[in-house]
Design a protein around this motif. Structure first.
Motif, PDB file in Angstrom:
ATOM      1  N   LYS A  77       0.855  -1.181   0.000  1.00 33.49           N
ATOM      2  CA  LYS A  77       0.000   0.000   0.000  1.00 33.49           C
ATOM      3  C   LYS A  77       0.887   1.226   0.000  1.00 33.49           C
ATOM      4  CE  LYS A  77      -3.625  -2.322   2.544  1.00 33.49           C
ATOM      5  NZ  LYS A  77      -4.473  -2.325   3.730  1.00 33.49           N
ATOM      6  N   SER A  78       0.477   2.239  -0.766  1.00 32.40           N
ATOM      7  CA  SER A  78       1.268   3.472  -0.792  1.00 32.40           C
ATOM      8  C   SER A  78       0.425   4.640  -1.258  1.00 32.40           C
ATOM      9  CB  SER A  78       2.481   3.314  -1.702  1.00 32.40           C
ATOM     10  OG  SER A  78       2.093   3.198  -3.045  1.00 32.40           O
ATOM     11  N   CYS A  79       0.967   5.807  -1.022  1.00 34.93           N
ATOM     12  CA  CYS A  79       0.357   7.040  -1.490  1.00 34.93           C
ATOM     13  C   CYS A  79       1.125   7.480  -2.726  1.00 34.93           C
ATOM     14  CB  CYS A  79       0.437   8.095  -0.400  1.00 34.93           C
ATOM     15  SG  CYS A  79      -0.320   9.642  -0.890  1.00 34.93           S
ATOM     16  N   GLU A  80       0.402   7.778  -3.797  1.00 37.67           N
ATOM     17  CA  GLU A  80       1.035   8.214  -5.036  1.00 37.67           C
ATOM     18  C   GLU A  80       0.542   9.601  -5.416  1.00 37.67           C
ATOM     19  OE1 GLU A  80       1.874   3.934  -7.166  1.00 37.67           O
ATOM     20  OE2 GLU A  80       0.258   5.172  -7.956  1.00 37.67           O
ATOM     21  N   VAL A  81       1.413  10.316  -6.110  1.00 42.10           N
ATOM     22  CA  VAL A  81       1.128  11.678  -6.560  1.00 42.10           C
ATOM     23  C   VAL A  81       1.202  11.683  -8.078  1.00 42.10           C
ATOM     24  CG1 VAL A  81       1.873  14.083  -6.467  1.00 42.10           C
ATOM     25  CG2 VAL A  81       2.207  12.603  -4.481  1.00 42.10           C
ATOM     26  N   ARG A  82       0.337  12.449  -8.715  1.00 44.93           N
ATOM     27  CA  ARG A  82       0.362  12.566 -10.172  1.00 44.93           C
ATOM     28  C   ARG A  82       0.989  13.907 -10.547  1.00 44.93           C
ATOM     29  NH1 ARG A  82      -4.661  11.391 -14.239  1.00 44.93           N
ATOM     30  NH2 ARG A  82      -3.363  10.549 -15.887  1.00 44.93           N
ATOM     31  N   CYS A  83       2.027  13.844 -11.331  1.00 45.77           N
ATOM     32  CA  CYS A  83       2.713  15.057 -11.752  1.00 45.77           C
ATOM     33  C   CYS A  83       1.771  15.916 -12.593  1.00 45.77           C
ATOM     34  CB  CYS A  83       3.975  14.708 -12.542  1.00 45.77           C
ATOM     35  SG  CYS A  83       4.860  16.156 -13.146  1.00 45.77           S
ATOM     36  N   THR A  84       1.753  17.204 -12.304  1.00 46.51           N
ATOM     37  CA  THR A  84       0.877  18.118 -13.040  1.00 46.51           C
ATOM     38  C   THR A  84       1.439  18.458 -14.414  1.00 46.51           C
ATOM     39  OG1 THR A  84       1.926  19.951 -11.879  1.00 46.51           O
ATOM     40  CG2 THR A  84      -0.172  19.155 -11.002  1.00 46.51           C
ATOM     41  N   ARG A  85       2.700  18.133 -14.643  1.00 49.15           N
ATOM     42  CA  ARG A  85       3.300  18.414 -15.957  1.00 49.15           C
ATOM     43  C   ARG A  85       3.265  17.180 -16.870  1.00 49.15           C
ATOM     44  NH1 ARG A  85       9.388  19.727 -17.426  1.00 49.15           N
ATOM     45  NH2 ARG A  85       9.062  20.520 -19.527  1.00 49.15           N
ATOM     46  N   CYS A  86       3.927  16.087 -16.458  1.00 49.93           N
ATOM     47  CA  CYS A  86       3.998  14.894 -17.323  1.00 49.93           C
ATOM     48  C   CYS A  86       2.848  13.918 -17.072  1.00 49.93           C
ATOM     49  CB  CYS A  86       5.339  14.199 -17.167  1.00 49.93           C
ATOM     50  SG  CYS A  86       5.575  13.325 -15.598  1.00 49.93           S
ATOM     51  N   ARG A  87       2.088  14.125 -15.985  1.00 50.17           N
ATOM     52  CA  ARG A  87       0.903  13.342 -15.616  1.00 50.17           C
ATOM     53  C   ARG A  87       1.191  11.886 -15.250  1.00 50.17           C
ATOM     54  NH1 ARG A  87      -3.843  15.686 -16.118  1.00 50.17           N
ATOM     55  NH2 ARG A  87      -4.950  13.791 -16.676  1.00 50.17           N
ATOM     56  N   LYS A  88       2.427  11.563 -14.933  1.00 52.74           N
ATOM     57  CA  LYS A  88       2.766  10.208 -14.485  1.00 52.74           C
ATOM     58  C   LYS A  88       2.604  10.110 -12.975  1.00 52.74           C
ATOM     59  CE  LYS A  88       6.010   9.240 -18.181  1.00 52.74           C
ATOM     60  NZ  LYS A  88       7.394   8.931 -18.532  1.00 52.74           N
ATOM     61  N   TRP A  89       2.178   8.929 -12.539  1.00 56.12           N
ATOM     62  CA  TRP A  89       2.047   8.656 -11.109  1.00 56.12           C
ATOM     63  C   TRP A  89       3.413   8.253 -10.551  1.00 56.12           C
ATOM     64  CZ3 TRP A  89      -2.165   9.941  -8.541  1.00 56.12           C
ATOM     65  CH2 TRP A  89      -3.396   9.990  -9.200  1.00 56.12           C
ATOM     66  N   THR A 126       5.850  19.836  -1.020  1.00 56.42           N
ATOM     67  CA  THR A 126       6.255  19.716  -2.422  1.00 56.42           C
ATOM     68  C   THR A 126       7.272  18.600  -2.565  1.00 56.42           C
ATOM     69  OG1 THR A 126       7.997  21.367  -2.187  1.00 56.42           O
ATOM     70  CG2 THR A 126       5.854  22.142  -2.980  1.00 56.42           C
ATOM     71  N   GLU A 127       7.294  18.051  -3.761  1.00 52.63           N
ATOM     72  CA  GLU A 127       8.194  16.936  -4.063  1.00 52.63           C
ATOM     73  C   GLU A 127       8.527  16.970  -5.548  1.00 52.63           C
ATOM     74  OE1 GLU A 127       8.173  12.145  -3.160  1.00 52.63           O
ATOM     75  OE2 GLU A 127       6.460  13.370  -2.604  1.00 52.63           O
ATOM     76  N   GLU A 128       9.731  16.561  -5.876  1.00 51.18           N
ATOM     77  CA  GLU A 128      10.153  16.553  -7.276  1.00 51.18           C
ATOM     78  C   GLU A 128       9.684  15.288  -7.982  1.00 51.18           C
ATOM     79  OE1 GLU A 128      14.193  17.976  -9.079  1.00 51.18           O
ATOM     80  OE2 GLU A 128      14.387  15.866  -8.529  1.00 51.18           O
ATOM     81  N   CYS A 129       9.095  15.466  -9.152  1.00 52.56           N
ATOM     82  CA  CYS A 129       8.682  14.331  -9.970  1.00 52.56           C
ATOM     83  C   CYS A 129       9.942  13.603 -10.432  1.00 52.56           C
ATOM     84  CB  CYS A 129       7.877  14.815 -11.177  1.00 52.56           C
ATOM     85  SG  CYS A 129       7.519  13.505 -12.365  1.00 52.56           S
ATOM     86  N   PRO A 130      10.026  12.294 -10.228  1.00 47.58           N
ATOM     87  CA  PRO A 130      11.228  11.563 -10.645  1.00 47.58           C
ATOM     88  C   PRO A 130      11.370  11.420 -12.162  1.00 47.58           C
ATOM     89  CG  PRO A 130       9.596  10.057  -9.768  1.00 47.58           C
ATOM     90  CD  PRO A 130       9.056  11.446  -9.571  1.00 47.58           C
ATOM     91  N   TYR A 131      10.296  11.706 -12.899  1.00 49.40           N
ATOM     92  CA  TYR A 131      10.319  11.555 -14.353  1.00 49.40           C
ATOM     93  C   TYR A 131      10.733  12.835 -15.082  1.00 49.40           C
ATOM     94  CZ  TYR A 131       7.748   7.405 -13.045  1.00 49.40           C
ATOM     95  OH  TYR A 131       7.367   6.234 -12.453  1.00 49.40           O
ATOM     96  N   CYS A 132      10.106  13.960 -14.722  1.00 56.73           N
ATOM     97  CA  CYS A 132      10.383  15.207 -15.459  1.00 56.73           C
ATOM     98  C   CYS A 132      11.024  16.290 -14.593  1.00 56.73           C
ATOM     99  CB  CYS A 132       9.123  15.720 -16.131  1.00 56.73           C
ATOM    100  SG  CYS A 132       7.894  16.375 -14.972  1.00 56.73           S
TER     101      CYS A 132
END
Length: 78
Positions: A5-17, A40-46
């Protein structure tokens, strides 16, 4: 069967979870009743800095193959 189980955030720029490294909840009930404020947290993708807001978060349960088997959201997709 080893579900996670985990909490996920969706990036507002690239839209990846992505799994949040700073916000985690023990269960979906605590997620639904939480108050989020200026985390705040940095998206690991973008690499965009994403402000945690429950509208772009979900609490998920995944099976041993990393497939989402249950998803809880506060407000529907943006």
């Amino acid at each position: 069967m080893n579900n996670t189980k985990s909490c996920e955030v969706r990036c507002t720029r690239c839209r990846k979870w992505f799994s949040s490294q700073i916000i985690q909840f023990e269960d979906e009930e605590s997620f639904l009743h939480s108050v989020m404020y200026k985390n705040t947290e940095e998206c690991p993708y973008c690499k965009t800095m994403v402000t945690h807001d429950k509208e772009i978060m979900r609490f998920v349960e995944k099976d041993s193959n990393d497939k989402v088997i249950k998803e809880t959201r506060y407000i529907y997709d943006f």
